[in-house]
Design an enzyme around this catalytic site. Sequence first.
Site, mmCIF file in Angstrom:
data_model
loop_
_atom_site.group_PDB
_atom_site.id
_atom_site.type_symbol
_atom_site.label_atom_id
_atom_site.label_comp_id
_atom_site.label_asym_id
_atom_site.label_seq_id
_atom_site.Cartn_x
_atom_site.Cartn_y
_atom_site.Cartn_z
ATOM 1 N N HIS A 1 0.830 -1.211 0.000
ATOM 2 C CA HIS A 1 0.000 0.000 0.000
ATOM 3 C C HIS A 1 0.862 1.258 0.000
ATOM 4 O O HIS A 1 0.388 2.320 0.394
ATOM 5 C CB HIS A 1 -0.931 -0.009 1.222
ATOM 6 N N HIS A 2 2.119 1.132 -0.415
ATOM 7 C CA HIS A 2 2.962 2.340 -0.389
ATOM 8 C C HIS A 2 2.458 3.373 -1.384
ATOM 9 O O HIS A 2 2.735 4.554 -1.250
ATOM 10 C CB HIS A 2 4.440 1.992 -0.670
ATOM 11 N N LYS B 1 -3.123 -2.312 -7.674
ATOM 12 C CA LYS B 1 -3.539 -2.649 -9.036
ATOM 13 C C LYS B 1 -3.038 -4.030 -9.405
ATOM 14 O O LYS B 1 -1.910 -4.402 -9.076
ATOM 15 C CB LYS B 1 -2.914 -1.601 -9.979
ATOM 16 N N LYS C 1 6.649 -4.483 -10.594
ATOM 17 C CA LYS C 1 6.388 -4.096 -11.982
ATOM 18 C C LYS C 1 5.949 -2.628 -12.061
ATOM 19 O O LYS C 1 6.442 -1.860 -12.880
ATOM 20 C CB LYS C 1 5.266 -5.002 -12.495
ATOM 21 N N LYS D 1 -3.444 -8.677 -6.784
ATOM 22 C CA LYS D 1 -3.855 -9.714 -7.734
ATOM 23 C C LYS D 1 -5.055 -10.449 -7.183
ATOM 24 O O LYS D 1 -5.178 -10.624 -5.965
ATOM 25 C CB LYS D 1 -2.725 -10.718 -7.956
ATOM 26 N N SER E 1 -3.134 0.111 -18.624
ATOM 27 C CA SER E 1 -4.205 0.161 -17.631
ATOM 28 C C SER E 1 -4.133 1.487 -16.857
ATOM 29 O O SER E 1 -5.160 2.085 -16.517
ATOM 30 C CB SER E 1 -4.079 -0.992 -16.636
HETATM 31 P P1 NAD Z 1 -4.849 -15.971 -21.619
HETATM 32 O O1 NAD Z 1 -5.784 -16.762 -20.815
HETATM 33 O O2 NAD Z 1 -5.387 -14.975 -22.590
HETATM 34 O O3 NAD Z 1 -3.852 -16.905 -22.454
HETATM 35 C C1 NAD Z 1 -3.072 -17.928 -21.931
HETATM 36 C C2 NAD Z 1 -2.922 -18.973 -23.036
HETATM 37 O O4 NAD Z 1 -1.962 -19.965 -22.634
HETATM 38 C C3 NAD Z 1 -4.223 -19.710 -23.321
HETATM 39 O O5 NAD Z 1 -4.488 -19.668 -24.716
HETATM 40 C C4 NAD Z 1 -3.962 -21.129 -22.833
HETATM 41 O O6 NAD Z 1 -4.647 -22.112 -23.561
HETATM 42 C C5 NAD Z 1 -2.462 -21.225 -23.044
HETATM 43 N N1 NAD Z 1 -1.821 -22.275 -22.251
HETATM 44 C C6 NAD Z 1 -2.136 -22.724 -21.014
HETATM 45 N N2 NAD Z 1 -1.287 -23.674 -20.613
HETATM 46 C C7 NAD Z 1 -0.408 -23.852 -21.627
HETATM 47 C C8 NAD Z 1 0.705 -24.701 -21.827
HETATM 48 N N3 NAD Z 1 1.085 -25.564 -20.895
HETATM 49 N N4 NAD Z 1 1.386 -24.622 -22.999
HETATM 50 C C9 NAD Z 1 1.016 -23.745 -23.963
HETATM 51 N N5 NAD Z 1 -0.038 -22.903 -23.824
HETATM 52 C C10 NAD Z 1 -0.740 -22.950 -22.674
HETATM 53 O O7 NAD Z 1 -3.874 -15.281 -20.563
HETATM 54 P P2 NAD Z 1 -2.939 -14.022 -20.781
HETATM 55 O O8 NAD Z 1 -3.660 -12.834 -20.319
HETATM 56 O O9 NAD Z 1 -2.349 -14.072 -22.137
HETATM 57 O O10 NAD Z 1 -1.811 -14.317 -19.690
HETATM 58 C C11 NAD Z 1 -0.684 -15.126 -19.964
HETATM 59 C C12 NAD Z 1 0.411 -14.804 -18.975
HETATM 60 O O11 NAD Z 1 0.738 -13.402 -19.076
HETATM 61 C C13 NAD Z 1 0.055 -15.045 -17.509
HETATM 62 O O12 NAD Z 1 1.216 -15.423 -16.829
HETATM 63 C C14 NAD Z 1 -0.382 -13.662 -17.046
HETATM 64 O O13 NAD Z 1 -0.250 -13.505 -15.651
HETATM 65 C C15 NAD Z 1 0.599 -12.801 -17.799
HETATM 66 N N6 NAD Z 1 0.196 -11.404 -17.969
HETATM 67 C C16 NAD Z 1 -0.982 -11.070 -18.569
HETATM 68 C C17 NAD Z 1 -1.304 -9.722 -18.747
HETATM 69 C C18 NAD Z 1 -2.542 -9.262 -19.482
HETATM 70 O O14 NAD Z 1 -2.667 -8.066 -19.740
HETATM 71 N N7 NAD Z 1 -3.437 -10.154 -19.869
HETATM 72 C C19 NAD Z 1 -0.443 -8.726 -18.263
HETATM 73 C C20 NAD Z 1 0.751 -9.100 -17.663
HETATM 74 C C21 NAD Z 1 1.056 -10.439 -17.531
#
Ligand code: NAD
Length: 471
Positions: free
Chosen positions: A64-65, A70, A94, A106, A362
Amino acid sequence: MSKNFHFYEQVNRSFDRAAALTKHDPRMLNQIRECNSVYRFSFPVKRDDGSIEVVHGWRAEHSHHKLPTKGGIRYSYVVSEDEVKALSALMTYKCAIVEAPFGGAKGGVKIAAHEYSNGELERITRRYTYELIKKNFIGPGLDVPAPDYGTGAKEMAWIADTYTSMSKGELNALACVTGKPVAQGGIRGREQATGRGVFFGIREVCSDEELMKQLGISQGVEGKRVAVQGLGNVGYHAAKFLEEGGAVLVGLSEYEGAISNPDGFDLEAVVRHRKDSGSLLDYPGARNLERSSDILELDCDILVPAALENQITKDNAPRVQAKIVAEAANGPTTANADEILVEKGILVLPDTYLNAGGVTVSYFEWVKNLSHVRFGRMQKRFEEGAFNRIVAAVEARTGTEFTTEERSLLTRGAGEEDLVNSGLEETMALAFESIRRTQQTYGEVADLRAAAFINAIDKIALCYEDLGFFP
Ligand code: NAD
C-alpha cells in the site's frame, strides 16, 4: 506443474538476491517484501442446471505504499493463495519499474473458465465483485483489477457494471477496473498492450550492441528465430508484433501441443487452422513436437513463454537452446532454472519488466476514466490544423506540392490509440534504459532480473523514506 512449486517463495528468492546487493535497512526491505493483505472468500453460484456450487476466490494487496493497488484477476482451476500473493508481489515491483503509481495486487477465482456458460461466468464475476465491494477491496482509489489469465474485457465490463450499480452516483466509478471494452470506458490499445510491450522490450534488448555481442547474435529483431508458448492475449499479440517486426516464428505452442517450422509460420494462418480444426497440431508443412512443453527446448534465438508460471524448471533449463528468454508470462522461470540459464549465458528478460505494458496502459485507462475525456479529443484537430499550415507554407516556399498520401501522413493529428502506443513505447524504452544502467553499475553480480528488482526496491524504499511510517 510440480506440486512443490511455491510461487511466492520463488518471487521472494529473486527479491532477496537483489535486495542483498542494495544498502537499504533490512527492516525496510522486510516491509517492502511482505504481502500486506489477503482476502480469501467463498461464495455460492447457481449453475444453469439449478445446482449450487461453492466457488473460492482471493484478492491479495501486496503493498500500500501507493494507492490504489492494481493487478489482474485470474480465472484458473489451479489458482491458490500462494499464487495470488506471488502475482501481487510481482505487480508491486512491476508498477515501480514502469512508474505506474500503484501498489501491487492480484485476484483469483478457482474455476476452469471453459467449463462454465457465459451466464454462469457473469454470475460468478458479479458475485466476486460484490464480495470485494463488501470488504473495500475494490474502488478507483482503493484497488483496481484488470484482466489476467482466463479473463478479458467481458469480465471487466461485468465488474465495472456491478461496482457502478452499487456505488450510488460515484463520479469516478468506472475507474474501479481497467481492461474494459472501449464502449464501456476502456481505452484503445489495452487489449494488445501487454504483447506490444513485450515486443518493445525485446526490440530494446536486441538493439543493445554490447548485449548482442555477448550473445554472439546480430542486433535487431529482424530475422530472429522466435518460439512462443501460449497463444492467448499476451502470446498472440507478442507473436503478432514480433512477426510484423521481421522476426521469424519458428515454434508455437498451446496446451494441446506444439508445432515447429524452421522456415517460419504465418501467425494468422496458424490461428485459423486452430480455430477450424480445434488444434494447433497437424498444421500443413509443420512438425508436431512430441509434447507441448518441447517448445521450451526448441532451437531458436528468442523463447517467449507467454502461458503460465513454472514452465522452465531445473529439469528442462539445461536443455533450453534459446539465446534470450523473454518472460512474457509471470514467473515462467523458477529461481533454480534462472540460475541455470544465467550460467549457460542465456539472457533472461524478466517478467517484472517485460510484461509491464499491460499495467502501463491500464494506468492510462484509469487516468482517462478519472479525467472523463478521451486522450487526443482536445488537441487532434488543432494539431491537424497546425500541420496543414506548415505543409502549406513549405509548399509555398518550395513551389512543390506534396502528394495526397504525403499530405495526409504529415498532417495527421494523434488519436487515442496513437497516444497510448506512444506512451507505452516511451515507458518500455525508458524502463529498459534504467534497468540496463543499474546492471552496468552493479557489474557482473547483477543480471537484468536483479537489476529490475533493484530499481523497484530503490523506488519503493524512497517512497517509504519520504512518507515515513504511519502512525
Ligand atoms: P490468456 O488466458 O489470454 O492466455 C493464456 C494462453 O496460454 C491460453 O491460450 C492457454 O490455452 C495457453 N496455455 C495454457 N497452458 C499452456 C501450456 N502448458 N502450454 C502452452 N499454452 C498454454 O492469458 P494471458 O492474459 O495471455 O496471460 C498469460 C500470462 O501473461 C500469464 O502469466 C499472465 O499472468 C501474464 N500477464 C498477462 C497480462 C494481461 O494483460 N493479460 C499482463 C501481464 C502479464
